[in-house]
Design a protein around this motif. Structure first.
Motif, PDB file in Angstrom:
ATOM      1  N   ALA A 176      53.119  50.482  26.808  1.00 29.20           N
ATOM      2  CA  ALA A 176      53.348  51.848  26.315  1.00 29.20           C
ATOM      3  C   ALA A 176      54.551  51.889  25.382  1.00 29.20           C
ATOM      4  O   ALA A 176      54.559  52.639  24.396  1.00 29.20           O
ATOM      5  CB  ALA A 176      53.558  52.799  27.491  1.00 29.20           C
ATOM      6  N   ALA A 177      55.569  51.097  25.655  1.00 30.21           N
ATOM      7  CA  ALA A 177      56.747  51.049  24.787  1.00 30.21           C
ATOM      8  C   ALA A 177      56.401  50.536  23.398  1.00 30.21           C
ATOM      9  O   ALA A 177      57.138  50.790  22.434  1.00 30.21           O
ATOM     10  CB  ALA A 177      57.826  50.177  25.420  1.00 30.21           C
ATOM     11  N   ARG A 178      55.299  49.805  23.300  1.00 29.51           N
ATOM     12  CA  ARG A 178      54.830  49.287  22.003  1.00 29.51           C
ATOM     13  C   ARG A 178      53.711  50.143  21.430  1.00 29.51           C
ATOM     14  O   ARG A 178      53.080  49.771  20.445  1.00 29.51           O
ATOM     15  CB  ARG A 178      54.348  47.842  22.169  1.00 29.51           C
ATOM     16  N   GLY A 179      53.438  51.267  22.058  1.00 34.87           N
ATOM     17  CA  GLY A 179      52.382  52.143  21.586  1.00 34.87           C
ATOM     18  C   GLY A 179      50.988  51.587  21.823  1.00 34.87           C
ATOM     19  O   GLY A 179      50.052  51.919  21.098  1.00 34.87           O
ATOM     20  N   ARG A 180      50.841  50.749  22.861  1.00 36.02           N
ATOM     21  CA  ARG A 180      49.567  50.110  23.128  1.00 36.02           C
ATOM     22  C   ARG A 180      49.148  50.367  24.580  1.00 36.02           C
ATOM     23  O   ARG A 180      49.940  50.836  25.392  1.00 36.02           O
ATOM     24  CB  ARG A 180      49.650  48.587  22.912  1.00 36.02           C
ATOM     25  N   LYS A 181      47.903  50.026  24.881  1.00 36.11           N
ATOM     26  CA  LYS A 181      47.390  50.065  26.239  1.00 36.11           C
ATOM     27  C   LYS A 181      46.681  48.755  26.531  1.00 36.11           C
ATOM     28  O   LYS A 181      45.805  48.333  25.773  1.00 36.11           O
ATOM     29  CB  LYS A 181      46.412  51.231  26.434  1.00 36.11           C
ATOM     30  N   VAL A 182      47.081  48.100  27.601  1.00 34.11           N
ATOM     31  CA  VAL A 182      46.459  46.854  28.030  1.00 34.11           C
ATOM     32  C   VAL A 182      45.600  47.148  29.258  1.00 34.11           C
ATOM     33  O   VAL A 182      46.040  47.840  30.181  1.00 34.11           O
ATOM     34  CB  VAL A 182      47.518  45.789  28.362  1.00 34.11           C
ATOM     35  N   ARG A 183      44.391  46.627  29.272  1.00 31.73           N
ATOM     36  CA  ARG A 183      43.496  46.805  30.415  1.00 31.73           C
ATOM     37  C   ARG A 183      43.616  45.596  31.337  1.00 31.73           C
ATOM     38  O   ARG A 183      44.042  44.504  30.930  1.00 31.73           O
ATOM     39  CB  ARG A 183      42.060  46.991  29.926  1.00 31.73           C
ATOM     40  N   PHE A 184      43.200  45.776  32.608  1.00 33.25           N
ATOM     41  CA  PHE A 184      43.480  44.781  33.634  1.00 33.25           C
ATOM     42  C   PHE A 184      42.205  44.164  34.198  1.00 33.25           C
ATOM     43  O   PHE A 184      41.249  44.874  34.526  1.00 33.25           O
ATOM     44  CB  PHE A 184      44.298  45.406  34.764  1.00 33.25           C
ATOM     45  N   ALA A 185      42.239  42.831  34.310  1.00 32.49           N
ATOM     46  CA  ALA A 185      41.143  42.067  34.912  1.00 32.49           C
ATOM     47  C   ALA A 185      41.704  41.238  36.059  1.00 32.49           C
ATOM     48  O   ALA A 185      42.883  40.872  36.073  1.00 32.49           O
ATOM     49  CB  ALA A 185      40.494  41.164  33.869  1.00 32.49           C
ATOM     50  N   PHE A 186      40.840  40.920  37.029  1.00 31.64           N
ATOM     51  CA  PHE A 186      41.269  40.160  38.198  1.00 31.64           C
ATOM     52  C   PHE A 186      40.159  39.210  38.602  1.00 31.64           C
ATOM     53  O   PHE A 186      38.978  39.476  38.378  1.00 31.64           O
ATOM     54  CB  PHE A 186      41.618  41.127  39.335  1.00 31.64           C
ATOM     55  N   ASN A 187      40.542  38.081  39.248  1.00 30.56           N
ATOM     56  CA  ASN A 187      39.619  36.976  39.498  1.00 30.56           C
ATOM     57  C   ASN A 187      39.537  36.612  40.987  1.00 30.56           C
ATOM     58  O   ASN A 187      39.948  35.528  41.379  1.00 30.56           O
ATOM     59  CB  ASN A 187      40.075  35.715  38.739  1.00 30.56           C
ATOM     60  N   PRO A 188      38.991  37.449  41.847  1.00 38.24           N
ATOM     61  CA  PRO A 188      38.896  37.094  43.271  1.00 38.24           C
ATOM     62  C   PRO A 188      37.717  36.176  43.563  1.00 38.24           C
ATOM     63  O   PRO A 188      36.704  36.191  42.861  1.00 38.24           O
ATOM     64  CB  PRO A 188      38.698  38.451  43.950  1.00 38.24           C
ATOM     65  N   PHE A 189      37.859  35.380  44.622  1.00 39.48           N
ATOM     66  CA  PHE A 189      36.737  34.588  45.121  1.00 39.48           C
ATOM     67  C   PHE A 189      35.907  35.460  46.053  1.00 39.48           C
ATOM     68  O   PHE A 189      36.454  36.180  46.893  1.00 39.48           O
ATOM     69  CB  PHE A 189      37.233  33.347  45.868  1.00 39.48           C
ATOM     70  N   VAL A 190      34.574  35.399  45.928  1.00 38.17           N
ATOM     71  CA  VAL A 190      33.677  36.269  46.683  1.00 38.17           C
ATOM     72  C   VAL A 190      32.693  35.441  47.502  1.00 38.17           C
ATOM     73  O   VAL A 190      32.044  34.533  46.979  1.00 38.17           O
ATOM     74  CB  VAL A 190      32.887  37.199  45.736  1.00 38.17           C
ATOM     75  N   THR A 191      32.616  35.764  48.777  1.00 39.44           N
ATOM     76  CA  THR A 191      31.572  35.227  49.660  1.00 39.44           C
ATOM     77  C   THR A 191      31.290  36.261  50.742  1.00 39.44           C
ATOM     78  O   THR A 191      32.203  36.914  51.231  1.00 39.44           O
ATOM     79  CB  THR A 191      32.009  33.918  50.347  1.00 39.44           C
ATOM     80  N   PHE A 192      30.029  36.384  51.120  1.00 39.36           N
ATOM     81  CA  PHE A 192      29.623  37.358  52.130  1.00 39.36           C
ATOM     82  C   PHE A 192      29.222  36.668  53.435  1.00 39.36           C
ATOM     83  O   PHE A 192      28.804  35.517  53.446  1.00 39.36           O
ATOM     84  CB  PHE A 192      28.431  38.185  51.638  1.00 39.36           C
ATOM     85  N   GLY A 193      29.347  37.432  54.529  1.00 40.84           N
ATOM     86  CA  GLY A 193      28.890  36.972  55.832  1.00 40.84           C
ATOM     87  C   GLY A 193      28.730  38.163  56.757  1.00 40.84           C
ATOM     88  O   GLY A 193      29.110  39.289  56.410  1.00 40.84           O
ATOM     89  N   SER A 194      28.210  37.928  57.955  1.00 43.50           N
ATOM     90  CA  SER A 194      28.038  39.013  58.920  1.00 43.50           C
ATOM     91  C   SER A 194      29.370  39.471  59.500  1.00 43.50           C
ATOM     92  O   SER A 194      29.473  40.543  60.087  1.00 43.50           O
ATOM     93  CB  SER A 194      27.108  38.564  60.050  1.00 43.50           C
ATOM     94  N   SER A 195      30.403  38.655  59.330  1.00 44.00           N
ATOM     95  CA  SER A 195      31.773  38.979  59.716  1.00 44.00           C
ATOM     96  C   SER A 195      32.682  38.195  58.784  1.00 44.00           C
ATOM     97  O   SER A 195      32.216  37.323  58.028  1.00 44.00           O
ATOM     98  CB  SER A 195      32.049  38.585  61.172  1.00 44.00           C
ATOM     99  N   ARG A 196      33.977  38.497  58.830  1.00 41.90           N
ATOM    100  CA  ARG A 196      34.887  37.704  58.001  1.00 41.90           C
ATOM    101  C   ARG A 196      34.834  36.233  58.398  1.00 41.90           C
ATOM    102  O   ARG A 196      34.813  35.344  57.552  1.00 41.90           O
ATOM    103  CB  ARG A 196      36.314  38.217  58.101  1.00 41.90           C
ATOM    104  N   GLU A 197      34.785  35.979  59.719  1.00 42.09           N
ATOM    105  CA  GLU A 197      34.739  34.595  60.192  1.00 42.09           C
ATOM    106  C   GLU A 197      33.473  33.892  59.704  1.00 42.09           C
ATOM    107  O   GLU A 197      33.516  32.728  59.290  1.00 42.09           O
ATOM    108  CB  GLU A 197      34.816  34.574  61.722  1.00 42.09           C
TER     109      GLU A 197
END
Length: 366
Positions: free
Chosen positions: A238-259
């Motif tokens: 914002a101090a530079r008169g700009r807007k930066v958008r944000f991306a993120f890189n999580p690892f994804v796996t599914f199961g019937s429970s966290r374990e």
């Protein structure tokens, strides 16, 4: 909210027999009429990702290794797609921006305006020296060079002839007679952690790949670290008169429970059950699981929504590449979240934020 994935190549992929076969046979000729198995995997998985509703593919660049060249692989895949974008990585130390301006415009036009650039300021000294680059690994000059690289790219796309007088790049009336496909030029994604690197991001990037403090042990720690980063970058841009958008890189796996999801992830990253490679794989994959996206579908969706509410607009998921995993992400994340206009989906409970991921390590994620 947008969703993306990495193109499966050796240095960003774990748990793939096709990638392993490609690496093992990389220094041998292929049989008659045979295509490299890594390309077959990339084509099948990435076309499935487009059909599943993914928005963008990151083609990471690694020259010292069995990885296919990122621009060639990205262009080949783009010729088969119709909606998904191709984000191709480039190291300024290995390429000149006038050449990349031409290559990017070409890919943008053949893919109907669906290309983006991942500007990489990190380095691999051996790779850069071997392939004729200048790595600048020990000072902040690499960020100055990256800023000039972006200036030249956008200048070449904007006008012709184009001239530029910088510290690292001198351009004298260069002509680019092939402009990008759309009025808005290809977006520039980048990542950095250092103070000077953050200034670079604020000044030139359209998107910033977020990272969290290496001391983060729980998902709550990760979220707190990311929120601080987001708030700081908003101020800087914002101090530079700009807007930066944000991306993120999580690892994804599914199961019937966290374990169960953790157990499933273990089986996916070590498909042959090799104990010898388990620690190495977990060191690579462990940090990426701290984001809290390993669990039941409800837990993962809730965590994604929590990050969205913080300001993350693009999730570039890490997962063991297969059509089955692509379809699981489609069914459990993309369709449910895009199918609901309200924000009434369940949120993570405080206890879920405190769960330590399996294989926790301070090493770099894959």
């Amino acid at each position: 909210m947008q969703f993306g994935l990495y193109a499966p190549v050796p240095h960003v992929t774990v748990g793939s027999r096709e990638i392993a076969a490609s690496v093992a046979g990389g220094q041998k000729p292929l049989a008659a009429d045979q295509v490299d198995p890594a390309f077959i995997l990339a084509k099948d998985v990435l076309l499935a990702a487009e059909a599943a509703g993914f928005d963008i593919i990151l083609f990471a660049e690694r020259h010292l290794g069995a990885d296919m060249e990122a621009w060639i692989l990205g262009s080949a895949v783009a010729s088969w797609t119709t909606t998904i974008r191709s984000m191709v990585a480039v190291h300024p130390g290995l390429w000149h921006p006038t050449l990349i301006a031409k290559m990017a415009a070409s890919l943008d036009r053949l893919s109907t305006g669906r290309m983006a650039i991942n500007l990489v300021t990190g380095w691999n000294v051996e790779e850069h020296k071997m392939f004729g680059g200048d790595d600048l690994p020990y000072n902040d000059d690499r960020y100055v060079r990256a800023e000039e690289f972006a200036d030249v790219l956008r200048g070449m796309w904007r006008e012709t002839p184009f001239s530029y007088d910088g510290r690292f790049y001198k351009v004298d009336k260069a002509q680019l007679l092939l402009k990008p496909a759309t009025v808005q030029p290809p977006e520039i994604f980048t990542a950095s952690r250092s103070e000077r690197g953050l200034d670079m991001v604020a000044g030139i990037a359209d998107w910033w790949f977020l990272d969290y403090d290496k001391g983060a042990e729980t998902t709550r720690d990760v979220m707190d670290s990311l929120q601080k980063s987001i708030d700081r970058m908003r101020e800087k841009s914002a101090a530079r008169g700009r807007k930066v958008r944000f991306a993120f890189n999580p690892f994804v796996t599914f199961g019937s429970s966290r374990e169960a999801a953790v157990e499933r992830a273990m089986k996916l990253v070590t498909p042959d059950g090799s104990d010898a490679d388990t620690r190495k794989l977990l060191n690579r994959i462990g940090p990426a699981t701290k984001a809290g996206c390993v669990g039941t579908p409800d837990q993962v969706r809730a965590q994604v929504l929590a990050y969205r509410d913080m300001g993350v607009e693009l999730f570039l998921f890490k997962f063991v590449p297969s059509i089955a995993e692509v379809e699981a992400i489609r069914d459990e994340i993309i369709v449910p979240l895009r199918g609901k206009k309200s924000r009434e989906a369940s949120r993570p409970s405080p206890s879920s934020f405190e769960t330590r991921p399996f294989g926790a390590s301070q090493d770099e994620g894959f």
